[in-house]
Design a protein around this motif. Sequence first.
Motif, PDB file in Angstrom:
ATOM      1  N   ALA A 217      13.182 -21.227  11.006  1.00 18.79           N
ATOM      2  CA  ALA A 217      12.989 -22.670  11.222  1.00 18.79           C
ATOM      3  C   ALA A 217      13.717 -23.165  12.468  1.00 18.79           C
ATOM      4  CB  ALA A 217      13.438 -23.458   9.997  1.00 18.79           C
ATOM      5  N   ILE A 218      13.600 -22.384  13.556  1.00 19.49           N
ATOM      6  CA  ILE A 218      14.257 -22.748  14.813  1.00 19.49           C
ATOM      7  C   ILE A 218      13.185 -23.005  15.877  1.00 19.49           C
ATOM      8  CG2 ILE A 218      15.892 -22.038  16.600  1.00 19.49           C
ATOM      9  CD1 ILE A 218      17.109 -20.100  14.585  1.00 19.49           C
ATOM     10  N   PRO A 219      13.165 -24.164  16.513  1.00 18.73           N
ATOM     11  CA  PRO A 219      12.205 -24.443  17.588  1.00 18.73           C
ATOM     12  C   PRO A 219      12.411 -23.471  18.752  1.00 18.73           C
ATOM     13  CG  PRO A 219      13.247 -26.456  16.823  1.00 18.73           C
ATOM     14  CD  PRO A 219      14.020 -25.324  16.224  1.00 18.73           C
ATOM     15  N   ALA A 220      11.325 -23.088  19.412  1.00 21.01           N
ATOM     16  CA  ALA A 220      11.440 -22.146  20.530  1.00 21.01           C
ATOM     17  C   ALA A 220      10.418 -22.463  21.613  1.00 21.01           C
ATOM     18  CB  ALA A 220      11.248 -20.709  20.033  1.00 21.01           C
ATOM     19  N   ILE A 221      10.791 -22.155  22.839  1.00 24.23           N
ATOM     20  CA  ILE A 221       9.854 -22.233  23.955  1.00 24.23           C
ATOM     21  C   ILE A 221       9.586 -20.817  24.442  1.00 24.23           C
ATOM     22  CG2 ILE A 221      11.663 -22.620  25.721  1.00 24.23           C
ATOM     23  CD1 ILE A 221       9.525 -24.431  27.146  1.00 24.23           C
ATOM     24  N   TYR A 222       8.314 -20.528  24.692  1.00 25.13           N
ATOM     25  CA  TYR A 222       7.871 -19.184  25.040  1.00 25.13           C
ATOM     26  C   TYR A 222       7.362 -19.132  26.476  1.00 25.13           C
ATOM     27  CZ  TYR A 222       7.963 -18.602  19.946  1.00 25.13           C
ATOM     28  OH  TYR A 222       8.355 -18.556  18.632  1.00 25.13           O
ATOM     29  N   VAL A 230      -0.557 -18.316  18.363  1.00 29.38           N
ATOM     30  CA  VAL A 230      -0.363 -17.691  17.047  1.00 29.38           C
ATOM     31  C   VAL A 230       0.748 -18.384  16.250  1.00 29.38           C
ATOM     32  CG1 VAL A 230      -1.252 -15.455  17.770  1.00 29.38           C
ATOM     33  CG2 VAL A 230       1.197 -15.918  17.987  1.00 29.38           C
ATOM     34  N   GLY A 231       1.127 -19.605  16.688  1.00 30.61           N
ATOM     35  CA  GLY A 231       2.057 -20.394  15.892  1.00 30.61           C
ATOM     36  C   GLY A 231       3.378 -20.757  16.529  1.00 30.61           C
ATOM     37  N   GLY A 232       3.613 -20.336  17.777  1.00 27.34           N
ATOM     38  CA  GLY A 232       4.836 -20.733  18.462  1.00 27.34           C
ATOM     39  C   GLY A 232       4.820 -22.221  18.775  1.00 27.34           C
ATOM     40  N   LEU A 277       1.286 -28.778  17.739  1.00 29.61           N
ATOM     41  CA  LEU A 277       1.739 -29.892  16.898  1.00 29.61           C
ATOM     42  C   LEU A 277       1.861 -29.496  15.427  1.00 29.61           C
ATOM     43  CD1 LEU A 277      -0.115 -33.017  18.330  1.00 29.61           C
ATOM     44  CD2 LEU A 277       2.290 -32.387  18.551  1.00 29.61           C
ATOM     45  N   LYS A 278       1.042 -28.545  14.999  1.00 33.77           N
ATOM     46  CA  LYS A 278       1.133 -28.069  13.616  1.00 33.77           C
ATOM     47  C   LYS A 278       2.502 -27.429  13.378  1.00 33.77           C
ATOM     48  CE  LYS A 278      -1.226 -25.110  10.248  1.00 33.77           C
ATOM     49  NZ  LYS A 278      -2.363 -24.160  10.037  1.00 33.77           N
ATOM     50  N   THR A 279       2.952 -26.660  14.345  1.00 37.31           N
ATOM     51  CA  THR A 279       4.265 -26.018  14.241  1.00 37.31           C
ATOM     52  C   THR A 279       5.380 -27.054  14.312  1.00 37.31           C
ATOM     53  OG1 THR A 279       3.393 -24.001  15.233  1.00 37.31           O
ATOM     54  CG2 THR A 279       5.788 -24.286  15.275  1.00 37.31           C
ATOM     55  N   ALA A 280       5.218 -28.024  15.205  1.00 36.07           N
ATOM     56  CA  ALA A 280       6.225 -29.089  15.306  1.00 36.07           C
ATOM     57  C   ALA A 280       6.368 -29.812  13.975  1.00 36.07           C
ATOM     58  CB  ALA A 280       5.829 -30.070  16.408  1.00 36.07           C
ATOM     59  N   LYS A 281       5.243 -30.087  13.325  1.00 40.57           N
ATOM     60  CA  LYS A 281       5.273 -30.770  12.027  1.00 40.57           C
ATOM     61  C   LYS A 281       5.990 -29.922  10.991  1.00 40.57           C
ATOM     62  CE  LYS A 281       2.284 -32.986   8.591  1.00 40.57           C
ATOM     63  NZ  LYS A 281       0.862 -33.311   8.215  1.00 40.57           N
ATOM     64  N   ALA A 282       5.714 -28.616  10.980  1.00 35.78           N
ATOM     65  CA  ALA A 282       6.358 -27.713  10.027  1.00 35.78           C
ATOM     66  C   ALA A 282       7.869 -27.666  10.228  1.00 35.78           C
ATOM     67  CB  ALA A 282       5.768 -26.313  10.157  1.00 35.78           C
ATOM     68  N   LEU A 283       8.291 -27.859  11.482  1.00 36.27           N
ATOM     69  CA  LEU A 283       9.726 -27.858  11.806  1.00 36.27           C
ATOM     70  C   LEU A 283      10.370 -29.226  11.582  1.00 36.27           C
ATOM     71  CD1 LEU A 283       9.548 -25.825  15.139  1.00 36.27           C
ATOM     72  CD2 LEU A 283      10.716 -25.077  13.051  1.00 36.27           C
ATOM     73  N   GLY A 284       9.543 -30.223  11.285  1.00 39.10           N
ATOM     74  CA  GLY A 284      10.058 -31.581  11.141  1.00 39.10           C
ATOM     75  C   GLY A 284      10.483 -32.157  12.477  1.00 39.10           C
ATOM     76  N   LEU A 285       9.820 -31.700  13.534  1.00 38.73           N
ATOM     77  CA  LEU A 285      10.180 -32.101  14.893  1.00 38.73           C
ATOM     78  C   LEU A 285       9.143 -33.066  15.455  1.00 38.73           C
ATOM     79  CD1 LEU A 285      12.159 -31.520  17.292  1.00 38.73           C
ATOM     80  CD2 LEU A 285      10.567 -29.722  17.993  1.00 38.73           C
ATOM     81  N   GLU A 286       9.595 -34.201  15.911  1.00 36.82           N
ATOM     82  CA  GLU A 286       8.684 -35.171  16.526  1.00 36.82           C
ATOM     83  C   GLU A 286       8.757 -35.025  18.043  1.00 36.82           C
ATOM     84  OE1 GLU A 286       7.766 -39.992  16.616  1.00 36.82           O
ATOM     85  OE2 GLU A 286       9.143 -39.170  15.135  1.00 36.82           O
ATOM     86  N   ILE A 287       7.661 -34.550  18.617  1.00 31.12           N
ATOM     87  CA  ILE A 287       7.620 -34.351  20.066  1.00 31.12           C
ATOM     88  C   ILE A 287       7.558 -35.714  20.752  1.00 31.12           C
ATOM     89  CG2 ILE A 287       6.343 -33.314  21.977  1.00 31.12           C
ATOM     90  CD1 ILE A 287       7.525 -31.256  20.127  1.00 31.12           C
TER      91      ILE A 287
END
Length: 300
Positions: A217-222, A230-232, A277-287
């Motif tokens: 559950a850690i946000p990451a930039i690739y 694939v979900g990053g 945005l799907k991943t951001a939502k799963a992380l509870g992160l508002e971009i």
Amino acid sequence: MVNPSRKVDELTINGAPHYKAFFEELGRLGYVEGQNLAVERYSGEGRIERYSELAREVVGSHPDLILAMSGAIALPLKLAATTVPIVTVTADPIALGLVPSIAHPGGNITGVTVDAGLEIYGKRFGLLAEAMPKLSRAGYLASRAQWKLPSGASAREAAKRAGIPLTAGLMDAFNEAEYRRALSTLKQDLVDAIMVSDEGEHVTYRIALVELIAKGAIPAIYPYRELVEVGGLMAYSIDLADVYRRAAGQIAEILKGTRTGDIPFYQPTRFDLTINLKTAKALGLEIPATLLARADNVIE
């Protein structure tokens, strides 16, 4: 074709989109595998300690030209082959010590870069900090070898300029076990977010890597869009298909007689920001809306 980690049977026109683009461009330029072109494929299998041995094996097969699909592979090839033309896909070739000049590489190496210089790390770090205004400690996921190179120093400098402590999660090889170990180190150090190095091996293991980061559950930039697909969470990247088309063009030039050292390295000028945005939502992160508005690709 020498890849640091992909299976050899994936390095074909039926493989990933950028390999399809590569072979199609070669065909457009008059070189078709099985007709007037023979292609031998090699893989480092993600085993960094084997890259030098692999380079000697490749040179020993006496190819007319070598496509080195990462800087980590190009470096030992440079030592093993002083006259065989080498086209490489790499990070900054000057910083890596591959060539003295982008415009006039000289010698037997040219190619395409996957960045526009080492300042790309500062850009990615800035985007990560923008996505997480409360970022207080960041992690950097890379191989131990890459951490020692100028690109690793650039990551450290970018964090220093932002005033954010940087912890390194370093790997001795590219496989799931090493990813688990490195990410465990970062999690123990309580990092708020992760920046992934631009090593091409990450694309090979993208599904395992993205899943492991998601579990933490850690946000990451690739470094490549393929990992966001694939979900990053997000990527700031070049178009790999365009990069490989450019490499195909250079290969065609060399096969038609142009001296390798006279062909400038191609540096991409366009980088796309992709946000999932799907991943951001799963992380509870508002971009932030300002960041989202600048995104070139949004995955929902």
